[in-house]
Structures are given as structure tokens and as C-alpha cells.
Design a protein around this motif. Structure first.
Motif, PDB file in Angstrom:
ATOM      1  N   ARG A 126      37.234   7.110  63.347  1.00  0.00           N
ATOM      2  CA  ARG A 126      38.624   6.659  63.393  1.00  0.00           C
ATOM      3  C   ARG A 126      39.385   7.022  62.120  1.00  0.00           C
ATOM      4  NH1 ARG A 126      38.340   0.427  64.031  1.00  0.00           N
ATOM      5  NH2 ARG A 126      40.603   0.634  63.923  1.00  0.00           N
ATOM      6  N   ALA A 127      38.692   7.551  61.123  1.00  0.00           N
ATOM      7  CA  ALA A 127      39.295   7.714  59.802  1.00  0.00           C
ATOM      8  C   ALA A 127      40.273   8.878  59.739  1.00  0.00           C
ATOM      9  CB  ALA A 127      38.195   7.908  58.756  1.00  0.00           C
ATOM     10  N   ARG A 128      41.443   8.615  59.173  1.00  0.00           N
ATOM     11  CA  ARG A 128      42.393   9.664  58.815  1.00  0.00           C
ATOM     12  C   ARG A 128      42.107  10.121  57.394  1.00  0.00           C
ATOM     13  NH1 ARG A 128      48.634   8.219  60.360  1.00  0.00           N
ATOM     14  NH2 ARG A 128      48.443   8.299  62.647  1.00  0.00           N
ATOM     15  N   ILE A 129      42.234  11.417  57.160  1.00  0.00           N
ATOM     16  CA  ILE A 129      42.133  11.955  55.806  1.00  0.00           C
ATOM     17  C   ILE A 129      43.539  12.029  55.231  1.00  0.00           C
ATOM     18  CG2 ILE A 129      41.440  13.921  54.396  1.00  0.00           C
ATOM     19  CD1 ILE A 129      39.111  12.396  55.670  1.00  0.00           C
ATOM     20  N   SER A 224      30.413   1.156  47.411  1.00  0.00           N
ATOM     21  CA  SER A 224      29.247   1.846  47.969  1.00  0.00           C
ATOM     22  C   SER A 224      29.401   1.920  49.483  1.00  0.00           C
ATOM     23  CB  SER A 224      27.967   1.098  47.613  1.00  0.00           C
ATOM     24  OG  SER A 224      27.942  -0.156  48.286  1.00  0.00           O
ATOM     25  N   ILE A 225      28.602   2.757  50.113  1.00  0.00           N
ATOM     26  CA  ILE A 225      28.654   2.873  51.571  1.00  0.00           C
ATOM     27  C   ILE A 225      28.341   1.515  52.219  1.00  0.00           C
ATOM     28  CG2 ILE A 225      27.586   3.936  53.594  1.00  0.00           C
ATOM     29  CD1 ILE A 225      29.450   5.791  52.036  1.00  0.00           C
ATOM     30  N   GLU A 226      27.356   0.826  51.690  1.00  0.00           N
ATOM     31  CA  GLU A 226      26.991  -0.474  52.249  1.00  0.00           C
ATOM     32  C   GLU A 226      28.131  -1.475  52.108  1.00  0.00           C
ATOM     33  OE1 GLU A 226      25.253   1.272  50.050  1.00  0.00           O
ATOM     34  OE2 GLU A 226      23.612   1.980  51.343  1.00  0.00           O
ATOM     35  N   ALA A 253      31.851  12.272  55.090  1.00  0.00           N
ATOM     36  CA  ALA A 253      31.331  11.956  56.419  1.00  0.00           C
ATOM     37  C   ALA A 253      30.724  10.559  56.442  1.00  0.00           C
ATOM     38  CB  ALA A 253      30.304  12.997  56.849  1.00  0.00           C
ATOM     39  N   ALA A 254      29.940  10.221  55.422  1.00  0.00           N
ATOM     40  CA  ALA A 254      29.324   8.895  55.364  1.00  0.00           C
ATOM     41  C   ALA A 254      30.378   7.809  55.192  1.00  0.00           C
ATOM     42  CB  ALA A 254      28.317   8.837  54.220  1.00  0.00           C
ATOM     43  N   ILE A 255      31.413   8.094  54.413  1.00  0.00           N
ATOM     44  CA  ILE A 255      32.498   7.124  54.232  1.00  0.00           C
ATOM     45  C   ILE A 255      33.214   6.896  55.563  1.00  0.00           C
ATOM     46  CG2 ILE A 255      34.722   6.734  53.102  1.00  0.00           C
ATOM     47  CD1 ILE A 255      33.592   8.303  50.685  1.00  0.00           C
ATOM     48  N   ALA A 256      33.516   7.979  56.271  1.00  0.00           N
ATOM     49  CA  ALA A 256      34.208   7.866  57.556  1.00  0.00           C
ATOM     50  C   ALA A 256      33.385   7.063  58.552  1.00  0.00           C
ATOM     51  CB  ALA A 256      34.504   9.247  58.102  1.00  0.00           C
TER      52      ALA A 256
END
Length: 291
Positions: A126-129, A224-226, A253-256
Motif C-alpha cells: 500500500r506504500a506510496r514513495i 526498526s522494521i519491527e 521493500a522491507a519498509i513497505a
């Protein structure tokens, strides 16, 4: 949304004045006044194009009689070796406009290309850049247009467009002994209803007070990602969630995938590499007419 003509002409006029303040001495000394050229803007690597309006303005303002035909449109992908545009007209005018045109189009195409890479990494989420205000002074409108050409979105354009309370703003509030939620709510109550209200947090325990203060967007900075996943769960749809900080091509990618709504990346504009494009000229000099 094309670039406003005034923005383009302001930037290009200033760039030409910087590059040839008293004219192009070399071209006037060496190139016959009657010489005409056809020049081809050629890609030396693949990428996403951005710069139709820039090319037209650079050569038109460099001298009368030039014409530009773009063979690739803004936002379109091209391969190495491809011809992107054809420029024709007086040799002196084309030579005078060459460097300004290349400098701007190479940079803008680099931004569009880099943005497209980030967008591809976030595909399926769902993430917009989005970009940031980390742009080259004087080139913000052009660089933000390049982000859109690459498939990205624009953040607030300037400090005048939206409220965005960051860590230093919150530090001032804390130093004044003010309750965070109360200070934010009082600020929002003084604003027009059309103004977007965003607040940056750097820890999970700040999220609830920020939501109580009426934030429309909560910016999770350097999480952090978590903790990004936890932050999205805490907000639970009560506001938009933006992630920023440590956003790179190998991390986006991991953030999105954490479920954030927006990922803002200064890397789209502040340190992007210009694409390698060249202008290859074919010149003709009309023969002198017999007397």
C-alpha cells in the motif's frame, strides 16, 4: 501535471546567464554564423526520461531558430543507445544551449530513474514513495516533477503548505513544559480545516499523545522494521502512517511490507546520480553564394 512554463523559463534563463553571461565566446570565434546543425540526444545507459519542456526552453532561449522534437515522452523508459530527441537550428544557438540542456535533463532523468527503482521495490504494497524537501535550491519544482515522472508522489512543497512538527519542534514544546497532546490540539484548533497536520515521532510511546493531539499523519522516524510494524498496529487506521529515515533501495521493500502508507526518501533527490546522456551533432555549412 506539466511543469509551469514560468518555473521552467526562470530556471533555464538563470542557467544560461550563468553559463554564457556575455555570450558563447568559443562558438562565435570558431563557428560560421550560417552553420546549421542537427543534433541527437542519445542515451548512453537505460533509464526513465524527464525533460521535454527543459530541452525546448534551453535551445529556444539560447538563440532564435532552433527546434526540438522529443522522441521519448516524460515518464517513458528508454534503452542504452536510444535517440531521445532531435534538435535542429543554428549551430551557435545549439552549442550555447547544449550544456544547460544536458545538465538539467541528465539530473531530472536520473531522479525519475531512481524513483522508478524505489517504486518497483514497493510494488504490491500500500506504500506510496514520496520525496522530501531535500532538493537542490532553485530546482525544487523541476526535481519534484521528475519524481512524478518516475511514478513517485510529492510531499509538502514548502514550509507554507502543511504543518509538519518534527523532533526539534517537539523539543521546544517539551522544554516549555507543555503537554504534547494539548500543545498539538491547540495548534490544530488555530489552523484552517484544510491544512494537513503531520507529526514526527521517534519512539512508540509518542504515538498515542500525537493521535490525541489530532495528527492526520504520524511520521515514524528511523524506526526498526519491527517497530514500524508495531507503530502501524498502534495507529490502527486512526491516521496515515509515514516511514522515513534509513530509506535506501536495499531497505525500502522491507519498509513497505510493514503496512505503512507513505515512505519518504531524501535519496530520490539529494544524492542522485545524473544519467549519462550525450548530444551528438551533425553540422552543415551552406556554401557561399557566387557574386
Amino acid at each position: 501535471m506539466p511543469l509551469p512554463v514560468t518555473e521552467v523559463e526562470t530556471v533555464v534563463t538563470a542557467a544560461l546567464a550563468e553559463d554564457s553571461p556575455w555570450g558563447d565566446l568559443t562558438s562565435h570565434a570558431l563557428v560560421p554564423e550560417a552553420a546549421e546543425v542537427t543534433a541527437f540526444l542519445t542515451a548512453r545507459e537505460e533509464g526513465i526520461f524527464c525533460g521535454e519542456q527543459i530541452l525546448e526552453a534551453a535551445f529556444r532561449l539560447a538563440g532564435p531558430g532552433t527546434s526540438v522534437m522529443c522522441l521519448v515522452r516524460d515518464g517513458e523508459r528508454f534503452d542504452a543507445g536510444g535517440i531521445l530527441a532531435e534538435v535542429s537550428g543554428p549551430a551557435r544557438s545549439v552549442l550555447t544551449g547544449e550544456r544547460v540542456a544536458l545538465n538539467l535533463v541528465q539530473r531530472l532523468s536520473g531522479i525519475a530513474t531512481q524513483t522508478a527503482r524505489f517504486v518497483a521495490q514497493a510494488a504490491g504494497t500500500r506504500a506510496r514513495i514520496a520525496d522530501t524537501r531535500k532538493t537542490t535550491p532553485g530546482l525544487r519544482a523541476l526535481e519534484r516533477y521528475a519524481v512524478r515522472c518516475g511514478g513517485g508522489f510529492n510531499h509538502r512543497y514548502s514550509l507554507s503548505d502543511a504543518v509538519m512538527a518534527k523532533d526539534n519542534h517537539l523539543a521546544v514544546i517539551a522544554a516549555a513544559g507543555m503537554d504534547l497532546a494539548t500543545a498539538l490540539r491547540q495548534a490544530k484548533d488555530r489552523l484552517p480545516h484544510t491544512v494537513h497536520f503531520e507529526v514526527e515521532v521517534d519512539s512508540l510511546d509518542q504515538i498515542e499523545p500525537v493521535l490525541a493531539g489530532g495528527a492526520d499523519t504520524v511520521l515514524l522516524d528511523n524506526f526498526s522494521i519491527e517497530d514500524l510494524r508495531r507503530g502501524v498496529a498502534v495507529v490502527n487506521g486512526r491516521a496515515l502512517v509515514e516511514a522515513s529515515g534509513n530509506v535506501r533501495l536495499d531497505t525500502v521493500a522491507a519498509i513497505a511490507d510493514t503496512g505503512v502508507d507513505i515512505i519518504s526518501a531524501g535519496a530520490l533527490t539529494h544524492s542522485v546520480r545524473a544519467l549519462d546522456l550525450g548530444l551528438d551533432i551533425r553540422a552543415t555549412v551552406p556554401q557561399a553564394q557566387p557574386r
